[in-house]
Design a protein around this motif. Structure first.
Motif, mmCIF file in Angstrom:
data_model
loop_
_atom_site.group_PDB
_atom_site.id
_atom_site.type_symbol
_atom_site.label_atom_id
_atom_site.label_comp_id
_atom_site.label_asym_id
_atom_site.label_seq_id
_atom_site.Cartn_x
_atom_site.Cartn_y
_atom_site.Cartn_z
ATOM 1 N N LEU A 48 12.724 32.311 35.207
ATOM 2 C CA LEU A 48 13.814 32.510 34.403
ATOM 3 C C LEU A 48 15.148 32.300 35.417
ATOM 4 C CD1 LEU A 48 11.619 35.008 33.723
ATOM 5 C CD2 LEU A 48 13.537 35.353 32.089
ATOM 6 N N LEU A 49 15.905 31.849 35.166
ATOM 7 C CA LEU A 49 17.383 31.576 35.694
ATOM 8 C C LEU A 49 18.433 31.914 35.268
ATOM 9 C CD1 LEU A 49 16.916 27.716 36.580
ATOM 10 C CD2 LEU A 49 16.462 29.535 38.054
ATOM 11 N N GLY A 50 19.427 32.353 36.058
ATOM 12 C CA GLY A 50 20.750 32.878 35.525
ATOM 13 C C GLY A 50 21.604 31.591 34.918
ATOM 14 N N ASP A 51 22.440 31.882 34.148
ATOM 15 C CA ASP A 51 23.626 30.885 33.613
ATOM 16 C C ASP A 51 24.272 30.720 34.692
ATOM 17 O OD1 ASP A 51 22.053 30.923 31.265
ATOM 18 O OD2 ASP A 51 23.770 31.276 29.985
ATOM 19 N N ASN A 52 24.986 31.701 35.390
ATOM 20 C CA ASN A 52 25.868 31.498 36.600
ATOM 21 C C ASN A 52 25.235 31.216 37.790
ATOM 22 O OD1 ASN A 52 28.046 31.687 38.423
ATOM 23 N ND2 ASN A 52 28.439 33.930 37.758
ATOM 24 N N SER A 53 24.577 30.012 37.889
ATOM 25 C CA SER A 53 23.646 29.448 38.567
ATOM 26 C C SER A 53 23.859 29.487 40.217
ATOM 27 C CB SER A 53 23.013 27.934 38.460
ATOM 28 O OG SER A 53 22.241 27.698 39.438
ATOM 29 N N ALA A 54 25.152 29.359 40.520
ATOM 30 C CA ALA A 54 25.598 29.603 42.138
ATOM 31 C C ALA A 54 25.757 30.804 42.495
ATOM 32 C CB ALA A 54 26.957 28.998 42.167
ATOM 33 N N ASN A 55 25.689 31.959 41.400
ATOM 34 C CA ASN A 55 25.694 33.449 41.865
ATOM 35 C C ASN A 55 24.781 34.067 41.341
ATOM 36 O OD1 ASN A 55 27.056 35.399 43.259
ATOM 37 N ND2 ASN A 55 28.610 36.112 41.512
ATOM 38 N N SER A 56 23.685 33.648 41.041
ATOM 39 C CA SER A 56 22.506 34.343 40.501
ATOM 40 C C SER A 56 21.214 34.744 41.270
ATOM 41 C CB SER A 56 22.031 33.672 39.284
ATOM 42 O OG SER A 56 20.912 34.313 38.432
ATOM 43 N N LEU A 57 20.777 35.718 41.361
ATOM 44 C CA LEU A 57 19.399 36.043 42.089
ATOM 45 C C LEU A 57 18.276 36.052 40.946
ATOM 46 C CD1 LEU A 57 18.279 36.835 44.893
ATOM 47 C CD2 LEU A 57 18.467 39.059 44.538
ATOM 48 N N ASP A 58 17.680 34.871 40.892
ATOM 49 C CA ASP A 58 16.506 34.615 39.753
ATOM 50 C C ASP A 58 15.391 34.271 40.525
ATOM 51 O OD1 ASP A 58 17.299 32.258 40.270
ATOM 52 O OD2 ASP A 58 18.871 32.481 38.707
ATOM 53 N N SER A 59 14.453 33.665 39.566
ATOM 54 C CA SER A 59 13.204 33.144 39.996
ATOM 55 C C SER A 59 13.092 32.235 41.178
ATOM 56 C CB SER A 59 12.407 32.634 38.730
ATOM 57 O OG SER A 59 12.181 33.605 37.877
ATOM 58 N N ARG A 60 14.181 31.742 41.340
ATOM 59 C CA ARG A 60 14.427 30.613 42.504
ATOM 60 C C ARG A 60 14.156 31.544 43.927
ATOM 61 N NH1 ARG A 60 19.896 28.211 41.388
ATOM 62 N NH2 ARG A 60 20.244 30.298 40.695
ATOM 63 N N THR A 61 14.414 32.669 43.929
ATOM 64 C CA THR A 61 14.665 33.391 45.006
ATOM 65 C C THR A 61 13.427 34.581 44.966
ATOM 66 O OG1 THR A 61 16.612 33.236 45.516
ATOM 67 C CG2 THR A 61 15.721 34.919 46.556
#
Length: 470
Positions: free
Chosen positions: A439-452
């Motif tokens: 899962l990813l946030g639409d505000n990709s530059a300011n989202s703590l999501d599955s990438r982290t």
């Protein structure tokens, strides 16, 4: 991370108790009337039961943070630009204006429409609560999540705290993020993973509004490509506004180009304009909308120019051409002047104003005139790294003009990660394990999501968003 706060649980209606039989014959008039009343009552009870089930399946949440902006908003402020009059939204950080924080805040922001920086004093009464959503917590008992569905979930190791992001990876998917776009990799071949056209049309983020006063603090918004050109002029569009009308009298059949001078990147006013804000990335995933008119025989073009890195620094111009006149004419998509696709349709009527749209996102272009989709073009040679995106307007053959140009960017631009995460598709192709989701946030530059934070097991999914309101 878009953490959600529970809203009030929906009220569950009570079911009426069935009335006992009074012994009347079913064949008698009285009995037939009783039977009809009982049937009607049974229907009411069944409908009430469906209502109870629907009400109990949906739980409400409020979004307090901004990782899904601009699609779903966290707590925020509304700011009116002191220069152009545009209104924009700025997110509230969790430490600001809380019970133990100062009661006033000096908010630094930058208008996304004219780049004017200002400081505004805000109080607790200025805080606008985040979007409220309804989540169907039973949906995944009978169905599966789909790509780009907005989903509430509980992150492993975070207890019962509930978060909300967009599902972009299903079990078994191999994902890649490149140049802000999302790809699905199968057999070593990468194909775009795109939202539907309807979803995409809800994901544009405004960067320039030509209906607002034409004030650019770094110089004019629009300048001719040819320095010193006298074919272009800027005229008042509205006596009650100083918005610009851009008019061109070309010398010949060669397109005469006009360039937008504002910065086109992934900055978002919701993220602030201070050292804590993420650094924006350039983008060419843009939508251009204008009102155009002209003389019979004129041709107008809307275009983006993309500077990119592909074996060195290169540029290309992707444009859509619109003929003005009577009868049928050629509408076309061109790259550096070479036709890619075309269609025959009624030309734009001379002397009338026409709404034109050029929408380019995820290496796909859609061209509209008079609210009608005319052309769709798949860009199979889309660059792998955009260094700069620009918007161009052009006129050829005869006089034509543009009014109230609007420029928007695709909100779903996934920024490159730090490179330290093992679950970041911008660093390497990532395969989603069985029973897990990405899962990813639409505000990709300011989202703590599955990438982290890593993958989310299926049992941690609460359900999809089924409605939103503010």
């Amino acid at each position: 991370m878009a953490e959600t706060s529970p809203a009030e649980e929906p009220v569950q209606p009570e079911a009426e108790e069935l009335a006992p039989s009074d012994g009347a014959s079913a064949s008698s008039p009285r009995g037939r009337g009783r039977r009809l009343r009982r049937g009607a009552l049974l229907l009411v009870v069944l409908l009430a039961g469906v209502g109870v089930l629907a009400a109990s399946s949906v739980v409400g949440y409020r979004i307090p943070t901004g990782s899904m902006a601009p699609t779903l908003l966290g707590d925020h402020f509304q700011v009116a630009c002191a220069s152009c009059g545009g209104v924009y939204l700025v997110g509230r950080r969790s430490i600001e204006l809380g019970p133990n924080a100062p009661s006033a805040l000096d908010l630094n922001s930058e208008c996304p429409l004219c780049s004017y920086a200002q400081q505004t004093t805000m109080s607790r009464s200025d805080v606008i609560a985040g979007t409220q959503v309804g989540v169907n917590r039973y949906a995944y008992l009978v169905g599966d999540p789909r790509h780009f569905e907005k989903v509430a979930y509980r992150q492993p190791g975070q207890g019962n705290r509930t978060y909300l992001h967009r599902v972009v990876g299903l079990p078994g998917d191999t994902l890649r993020i490149q140049n802000g776009d999302l790809f699905l990799v199968e057999g070593g071949v990468a194909a775009h993973l795109r939202p539907s056209d309807e979803e995409q049309d809800a994901l544009w983020c405004l960067l320039h509004d030509g209906a607002l006063p034409a004030r650019n603090h770094a110089g004019p918004w629009w300048t001719p490509e040819v320095s010193g050109s006298t074919t272009w002029s800027v005229l008042p569009s509205d006596p009650e506004h100083d918005a610009a009308k851009l008019e061109c009298t070309p010398a010949d059949a060669t397109p005469d180009w006009l360039r937008y001078e504002g910065e086109l990147d992934t900055r978002l006013s919701f993220n602030r304009s201070d050292p804590m804000s993420p650094r924006p990335e350039p983008t060419a995933d843009l939508r251009v909308r204008v009102r155009a008119s002209g003389e019979s025989g004129a041709e107008v073009q809307l275009a983006i120019r993309e500077t990119y890195s592909e074996g060195g620094r290169q540029t290309r111009v992707v444009s859509a051409s619109f003929p003005i006149g009577t009868g049928r004419g050629r509408f076309a998509v061109l790259v550096d002047g070479e036709e890619q696709t075309r269609c025959e349709a009624e030309r734009l009527a001379p002397g009338r104003v026409h709404d034109l749209t050029f929408a380019y996102a995820n290496d796909r272009l859609r061209v509209f005139a008079r609210d009608q989709l005319l052309l769709t073009w798949e860009d199979v040679s889309g660059p792998s790294e955009t260094l700069r995106g620009e918007v161009l307007l052009a006129v050829a053959h005869k006089q034509a003009s543009f009014e109230r140009p609007r420029i928007e960017r695709d909100a779903l631009h996934y920024v490159r990660g730090s490179g330290y995460s093992k679950t970041d598709p911008s660093a390497q192709d990532l395969t989603i394990p069985p029973g897990a989701f990405f899962l990813l946030g639409d505000n990709s530059a300011n989202s703590l999501d599955s990438r982290t934070l890593g993958f989310v097991p299926r049992e941690n999914l609460v359900g999809p968003v089924v409605y939103t309101f503010r």
